[in-house]
Scaffold this active site. Sequence first.
Site, PDB file in Angstrom:
ATOM      1  N   LYS A  99       0.870  -1.170   0.000  1.00 58.83           N
ATOM      2  CA  LYS A  99       0.000   0.000   0.000  1.00 58.83           C
ATOM      3  C   LYS A  99       0.909   1.222   0.000  1.00 58.83           C
ATOM      4  O   LYS A  99       1.656   1.469   0.952  1.00 58.83           O
ATOM      5  CB  LYS A  99      -0.916   0.023   1.217  1.00 58.83           C
ATOM      6  N   GLY A 160      -8.396   9.542   9.426  1.00 59.11           N
ATOM      7  CA  GLY A 160      -8.724   9.567  10.845  1.00 59.11           C
ATOM      8  C   GLY A 160      -9.731  10.617  11.254  1.00 59.11           C
ATOM      9  O   GLY A 160      -9.989  10.789  12.448  1.00 59.11           O
ATOM     10  N   ALA A 186      -9.902   5.931   4.083  1.00 57.49           N
ATOM     11  CA  ALA A 186      -9.716   7.126   4.918  1.00 57.49           C
ATOM     12  C   ALA A 186     -11.003   7.917   5.105  1.00 57.49           C
ATOM     13  O   ALA A 186     -11.751   8.162   4.166  1.00 57.49           O
ATOM     14  CB  ALA A 186      -8.626   8.039   4.383  1.00 57.49           C
ATOM     15  N   GLY A 187     -11.240   8.283   6.363  1.00 58.22           N
ATOM     16  CA  GLY A 187     -12.352   9.145   6.715  1.00 58.22           C
ATOM     17  C   GLY A 187     -13.633   8.432   7.090  1.00 58.22           C
ATOM     18  O   GLY A 187     -14.552   9.050   7.622  1.00 58.22           O
ATOM     19  N   ASN A 208      -9.540   1.859   9.532  1.00 55.80           N
ATOM     20  CA  ASN A 208      -8.641   1.712  10.670  1.00 55.80           C
ATOM     21  C   ASN A 208      -9.183   2.441  11.898  1.00 55.80           C
ATOM     22  O   ASN A 208      -9.749   1.855  12.804  1.00 55.80           O
ATOM     23  CB  ASN A 208      -7.249   2.211  10.310  1.00 55.80           C
ATOM     24  N   THR A 209      -9.061   3.781  11.901  1.00 50.91           N
ATOM     25  CA  THR A 209      -9.376   4.557  13.101  1.00 50.91           C
ATOM     26  C   THR A 209     -10.800   4.345  13.596  1.00 50.91           C
ATOM     27  O   THR A 209     -11.035   4.264  14.809  1.00 50.91           O
ATOM     28  CB  THR A 209      -9.137   6.051  12.843  1.00 50.91           C
TER      29      THR A 209
END
Length: 263
Positions: A99, A160, A186-187, A208-209
């Site tokens: 990645k 995040g 993301a986001g 992830n986050t």
Amino acid sequence: MSDDLVIAGRTFKSRLILGTGRYRTMEEMVEAVEASGVEMITVAIRRLDLDDPTKKTLLDYIDWNKYQILPNTAGCATVEEALFVARLGREVGQTDLVKLEVIPDPKYLFPDGAATLEAARLLVEDGFAVLPYIHADPVLARKLEEVGCATVMPLGSAIGSGQGIHTIEEVKMIIEQANIPVVVDAGLAVPSDASQALELGADAVLVNTAIAQADDPGLMAEAFKHGVEAGRKAYLAGRIGVRPYAAASSPTADVPQPVPTGN
């Protein structure tokens, strides 16, 4: 009928990819991985302590016979740094998947498109299957496909941030023109964000986050699993068109009308 996700010749049942950063404990991370049903897990190679072979790292907590490791170049600000970390990840993870992240801005964490394209070109020439993280730029996405990337990974919003997908129209354009998988990354904050991405026609999402920082990461991971599955099924089922006016769910055409009574 098979509906597998295929990336660089590898086949996956799950369309959810999980990040491994920002968990409060390794135990919470392992619980989330198991609850999510994922088959691919991304690992920030630069953030592993590889100097002390006696010290356990994140790699020691996962059964890599069950999961595909996806090394990433998080923390790299230049082409040169990304190339070095990608090659290190190939040795550590024993995989040609990477990645690619090239992010010089420490405040907003938006990727450098020109540097990403150059690094991707060089990594493809070096035999890597490159999954580049990019802004939702349809022109850049097409160029990355042309140099041989295995996917494109447009952001939904800032890393995040939990803002959801702010780039819907651009993501639609990328999906429309792409001949390789599109992974929204993301986001994303909640399972409905992941479902929305799959409903648009994205092939997968990376989260992830939203999971790592949830009050209950394991439960949130399970919720994202179901959100992704629901979004994919909705996309395959085909949504109705958007109308500017109402359409009765019980049509009155050809239905006998009541006969008036009385004087």
